[in-house]
Every structure is written in C-alpha cells, then in structure tokens.
Design a protein around this motif. Sequence first.
Motif, PDB file in Angstrom:
ATOM      1  N   GLU A 146       0.826  -1.206   0.000  1.00  0.00           N
ATOM      2  CA  GLU A 146       0.000   0.000   0.000  1.00  0.00           C
ATOM      3  C   GLU A 146       0.861   1.257   0.000  1.00  0.00           C
ATOM      4  O   GLU A 146       0.568   2.224  -0.706  1.00  0.00           O
ATOM      5  CB  GLU A 146      -0.956   0.007   1.199  1.00  0.00           C
ATOM      6  CG  GLU A 146      -1.979   1.118   1.160  1.00  0.00           C
ATOM      7  CD  GLU A 146      -2.868   1.112  -0.086  1.00  0.00           C
ATOM      8  OE1 GLU A 146      -3.177   2.217  -0.587  1.00  0.00           O
ATOM      9  OE2 GLU A 146      -3.259   0.025  -0.570  1.00  0.00           O
ATOM     10  N   LYS A 147       1.942   1.234   0.758  1.00  0.00           N
ATOM     11  CA  LYS A 147       2.864   2.377   0.792  1.00  0.00           C
ATOM     12  C   LYS A 147       3.498   2.587  -0.586  1.00  0.00           C
ATOM     13  O   LYS A 147       3.603   3.719  -1.057  1.00  0.00           O
ATOM     14  CB  LYS A 147       3.939   2.139   1.857  1.00  0.00           C
ATOM     15  CG  LYS A 147       4.965   3.243   1.960  1.00  0.00           C
ATOM     16  CD  LYS A 147       4.377   4.504   2.539  1.00  0.00           C
ATOM     17  CE  LYS A 147       5.473   5.535   2.806  1.00  0.00           C
ATOM     18  NZ  LYS A 147       4.921   6.806   3.228  1.00  0.00           N
ATOM     19  N   VAL A 200       8.809   2.048 -13.780  1.00  0.00           N
ATOM     20  CA  VAL A 200       9.994   1.994 -12.918  1.00  0.00           C
ATOM     21  C   VAL A 200       9.622   1.389 -11.567  1.00  0.00           C
ATOM     22  O   VAL A 200      10.345   0.539 -11.031  1.00  0.00           O
ATOM     23  CB  VAL A 200      10.620   3.398 -12.749  1.00  0.00           C
ATOM     24  CG1 VAL A 200      11.642   3.427 -11.616  1.00  0.00           C
ATOM     25  CG2 VAL A 200      11.250   3.855 -14.054  1.00  0.00           C
ATOM     26  N   ALA A 201       8.499   1.808 -11.009  1.00  0.00           N
ATOM     27  CA  ALA A 201       8.056   1.269  -9.717  1.00  0.00           C
ATOM     28  C   ALA A 201       7.808  -0.235  -9.810  1.00  0.00           C
ATOM     29  O   ALA A 201       8.172  -0.993  -8.899  1.00  0.00           O
ATOM     30  CB  ALA A 201       6.792   1.984  -9.251  1.00  0.00           C
ATOM     31  N   THR A 207       4.177   5.592  -5.502  1.00  0.00           N
ATOM     32  CA  THR A 207       4.208   5.557  -6.960  1.00  0.00           C
ATOM     33  C   THR A 207       3.240   6.580  -7.544  1.00  0.00           C
ATOM     34  O   THR A 207       3.574   7.300  -8.490  1.00  0.00           O
ATOM     35  CB  THR A 207       3.886   4.145  -7.475  1.00  0.00           C
ATOM     36  OG1 THR A 207       4.838   3.228  -6.921  1.00  0.00           O
ATOM     37  CG2 THR A 207       3.928   4.077  -8.992  1.00  0.00           C
ATOM     38  N   GLU A 208       2.039   6.651  -6.996  1.00  0.00           N
ATOM     39  CA  GLU A 208       1.061   7.634  -7.472  1.00  0.00           C
ATOM     40  C   GLU A 208       1.592   9.055  -7.310  1.00  0.00           C
ATOM     41  O   GLU A 208       1.465   9.885  -8.219  1.00  0.00           O
ATOM     42  CB  GLU A 208      -0.261   7.471  -6.722  1.00  0.00           C
ATOM     43  CG  GLU A 208      -1.005   6.206  -7.098  1.00  0.00           C
ATOM     44  CD  GLU A 208      -2.181   5.890  -6.176  1.00  0.00           C
ATOM     45  OE1 GLU A 208      -2.355   6.567  -5.128  1.00  0.00           O
ATOM     46  OE2 GLU A 208      -2.923   4.942  -6.495  1.00  0.00           O
ATOM     47  N   THR A 209       2.205   9.335  -6.154  1.00  0.00           N
ATOM     48  CA  THR A 209       2.758  10.665  -5.899  1.00  0.00           C
ATOM     49  C   THR A 209       3.900  10.978  -6.861  1.00  0.00           C
ATOM     50  O   THR A 209       3.961  12.061  -7.444  1.00  0.00           O
ATOM     51  CB  THR A 209       3.240  10.770  -4.438  1.00  0.00           C
ATOM     52  OG1 THR A 209       2.133  10.538  -3.572  1.00  0.00           O
ATOM     53  CG2 THR A 209       3.842  12.125  -4.139  1.00  0.00           C
ATOM     54  N   ALA A 210       4.808  10.025  -7.039  1.00  0.00           N
ATOM     55  CA  ALA A 210       5.953  10.229  -7.940  1.00  0.00           C
ATOM     56  C   ALA A 210       5.488  10.383  -9.393  1.00  0.00           C
ATOM     57  O   ALA A 210       6.021  11.214 -10.135  1.00  0.00           O
ATOM     58  CB  ALA A 210       6.942   9.075  -7.813  1.00  0.00           C
ATOM     59  N   ARG A 234      15.579  11.966 -11.414  1.00  0.00           N
ATOM     60  CA  ARG A 234      15.713  12.179  -9.964  1.00  0.00           C
ATOM     61  C   ARG A 234      14.461  11.716  -9.210  1.00  0.00           C
ATOM     62  O   ARG A 234      14.559  11.095  -8.167  1.00  0.00           O
ATOM     63  CB  ARG A 234      15.971  13.651  -9.657  1.00  0.00           C
ATOM     64  CG  ARG A 234      17.341  14.105  -9.998  1.00  0.00           C
ATOM     65  CD  ARG A 234      18.317  13.543  -9.010  1.00  0.00           C
ATOM     66  NE  ARG A 234      19.570  14.253  -9.155  1.00  0.00           N
ATOM     67  CZ  ARG A 234      20.686  13.838  -8.648  1.00  0.00           C
ATOM     68  NH1 ARG A 234      20.726  12.725  -7.963  1.00  0.00           N
ATOM     69  NH2 ARG A 234      21.778  14.519  -8.815  1.00  0.00           N
ATOM     70  N   ILE A 235      13.306  12.054  -9.739  1.00  0.00           N
ATOM     71  CA  ILE A 235      12.050  11.639  -9.104  1.00  0.00           C
ATOM     72  C   ILE A 235      11.968  10.122  -9.064  1.00  0.00           C
ATOM     73  O   ILE A 235      11.641   9.523  -8.035  1.00  0.00           O
ATOM     74  CB  ILE A 235      10.835  12.239  -9.864  1.00  0.00           C
ATOM     75  CG1 ILE A 235      10.799  13.755  -9.697  1.00  0.00           C
ATOM     76  CG2 ILE A 235       9.526  11.595  -9.392  1.00  0.00           C
ATOM     77  CD1 ILE A 235       9.869  14.466 -10.671  1.00  0.00           C
TER      78      ILE A 235
END
Length: 168
Positions: A27-28, A149-150, A33-36, A68-69
């Motif tokens: 979940e984290k 990437v995630a 991933t959504e934020t990035a 970087r992100i």
Amino acid sequence: MDLHFKLKDYFSEIPNSGLSPLDNPDEKIKRMTETAALKAAVVSATLSAPGGVVGLISTLPDLAAIWRIQAQLVADIAAVYGKLGYLTKQSLVWCLCKQSVFQVGRDVAVRAGTHLLLKKSPLKALTRALPVIGAVSSGAYAAYDTYGVAKVAKAYFSSIESGEISQI
C-alpha cells in the motif's frame, strides 16, 4: 573532470531514503508511486510546454528531473522492503532503465517532431494546440514511465527478499 564523468555521477547518484522497512509495503509503494507519477507528469508537462527552440532545449532538464524523481522512488521502495543495502548504482540504473531503454530517444524524437510541426504548420489553431498536446502527452508518458519503474523496482526488491535473485 570532464562532462562525461559529471553526467555519469549525476545519473548514478543513489538517493537517501528516510523510510523504514514495513511488513506489508504494497500500500505504501502504491501511494509513493502515485505521488511520484503525478510529480513526474507535472514536471514533464511544464518543461515541455514552451514552443520552439526553448521547448527543445528543455528536453534534457526534463529527463534529468524525472530521473531524480524516479531514482528517489526506487530508493524509497528499497527502504520499505528493508533492502537499502542492495541499492547500488547498478541496481538503481537497472530499475530506472529496464522498462524504458529507448525513453531518451523517443522523448527527443517526439519533441523534435512537435517543434518541427509547429514551424511548418500554416494553421494558426494547430500551432497553438500542438504545444498543449505535446505537454499533455509528455506528462502522461512521464507518469506511465514512473509506474513502470516502480513495477521493476518492486519486482527486484521483493525477489531479493524471497531469495530469487542476487544483487546486481
């Protein structure tokens, strides 16, 4: 020091992560991933919005910012799996490049094509629409790539946990 080594150092610098290992990191990782992905989309859309030569020149800063992100996302995924010790320059580059080997070439080609169309287009409406279309598509692609990437990083660090693969 020459430019080659500076670029190499920049793109292989391992970010720090302040996150702790979690028993169930799924979940984290989804939230991170959504934020990035959103951050990458906004950065890419913003930097690709200008038209003409300025827009074309912004390609490299755009790619560097997204790199970087995504590198921070990989470090954070390693941290929540408790595998920061396996985060090396090689594993970082692996996670960042595995699914998007041709990203740089594609991005440059799309932007160059958009900017060439802007110069050649006799239609005023099309000339105004292309930068917006280019910015939106660039942002969408950056988000898509960040999810990829995630996915690679999650597969890599979770397989280390289960002993399926060794350190890269």
